[in-house]
Design a protein around this motif. Sequence first.
Motif, short mmCIF file in Angstrom:
data_model
loop_
_atom_site.label_atom_id
_atom_site.label_comp_id
_atom_site.label_asym_id
_atom_site.label_seq_id
_atom_site.Cartn_x
_atom_site.Cartn_y
_atom_site.Cartn_z
N UNK A 1 0.45 -1.23 -0.10
CA UNK A 1 -0.04 0.17 0.55
C UNK A 1 0.79 1.08 0.03
N UNK A 2 2.03 1.40 0.51
CA UNK A 2 3.42 2.56 1.13
C UNK A 2 3.25 2.74 -0.62
N UNK A 3 3.62 1.16 -1.18
CA UNK A 3 4.17 1.88 -3.16
C UNK A 3 2.65 2.29 -3.88
N UNK A 4 2.08 1.46 -3.34
CA UNK A 4 0.93 2.05 -4.43
C UNK A 4 0.10 3.89 -3.89
N UNK A 5 0.76 4.19 -2.76
CA UNK A 5 0.33 5.05 -2.88
C UNK A 5 1.11 6.14 -3.14
N UNK A 6 2.85 5.90 -3.19
CA UNK A 6 3.78 6.39 -3.86
C UNK A 6 3.64 6.79 -5.50
N UNK A 7 3.49 5.51 -5.96
CA UNK A 7 2.74 5.35 -7.38
C UNK A 7 2.41 6.26 -7.90
N UNK A 8 0.68 6.18 -7.35
CA UNK A 8 -0.57 7.10 -6.96
C UNK A 8 -0.11 8.99 -7.14
N UNK A 9 0.38 9.11 -6.23
CA UNK A 9 0.91 10.27 -5.52
C UNK A 9 1.50 10.96 -7.29
N UNK A 10 2.67 9.80 -7.48
CA UNK A 10 4.13 10.56 -8.48
C UNK A 10 2.93 10.60 -10.70
N UNK A 11 2.09 9.72 -9.73
CA UNK A 11 1.07 9.91 -11.18
C UNK A 11 0.67 11.40 -11.62
N UNK A 12 -0.97 10.96 -10.35
CA UNK A 12 -1.47 12.48 -10.16
C UNK A 12 -0.32 13.33 -11.00
N UNK A 13 0.84 14.22 -9.44
CA UNK A 13 1.52 14.70 -10.14
C UNK A 13 1.89 15.38 -11.00
N UNK A 14 2.61 14.34 -12.16
CA UNK A 14 2.71 13.90 -13.73
C UNK A 14 2.18 14.38 -14.55
N UNK A 15 0.34 14.44 -13.94
CA UNK A 15 -0.61 14.95 -15.21
C UNK A 15 -1.13 15.77 -14.81
N UNK A 16 -0.90 17.00 -13.62
CA UNK A 16 -1.12 17.68 -13.08
C UNK A 16 0.01 18.72 -14.29
N UNK A 17 1.58 18.65 -13.89
CA UNK A 17 2.32 19.36 -14.45
C UNK A 17 1.80 19.73 -15.82
N UNK A 18 1.53 17.92 -16.57
CA UNK A 18 1.07 17.84 -17.88
C UNK A 18 0.39 18.95 -18.55
N UNK A 19 -0.70 19.21 -17.52
CA UNK A 19 -1.97 19.83 -17.88
C UNK A 19 -1.08 21.27 -18.17
N UNK A 20 -0.65 21.34 -16.84
CA UNK A 20 -0.60 22.73 -16.45
C UNK A 20 0.34 23.54 -18.02
N UNK A 21 1.40 22.23 -18.25
CA UNK A 21 2.40 23.18 -19.32
C UNK A 21 1.72 23.08 -20.39
N UNK A 22 0.48 21.97 -21.27
CA UNK A 22 -0.42 22.79 -22.19
C UNK A 22 -2.09 23.31 -22.32
#
Length: 56
Positions: A4-25
Amino acid sequence: MMLWPAVTLLGFLVLTALVIAMGTQSTARYEQEKRAAQPASSGRPSAAEAVGAVRA
């Protein structure tokens, strides 16, 4: 135990990448619209140039 800590970390990184991509666009779209809305250069100095502001 560590799943669960690994899944939480992975989810956080994916969501952070999504926010950065949307902000850049969004920023790229905003800059493009801003450039398109500016009138063509008419030879008159801008307000910043008129007061003697220095550009880098």
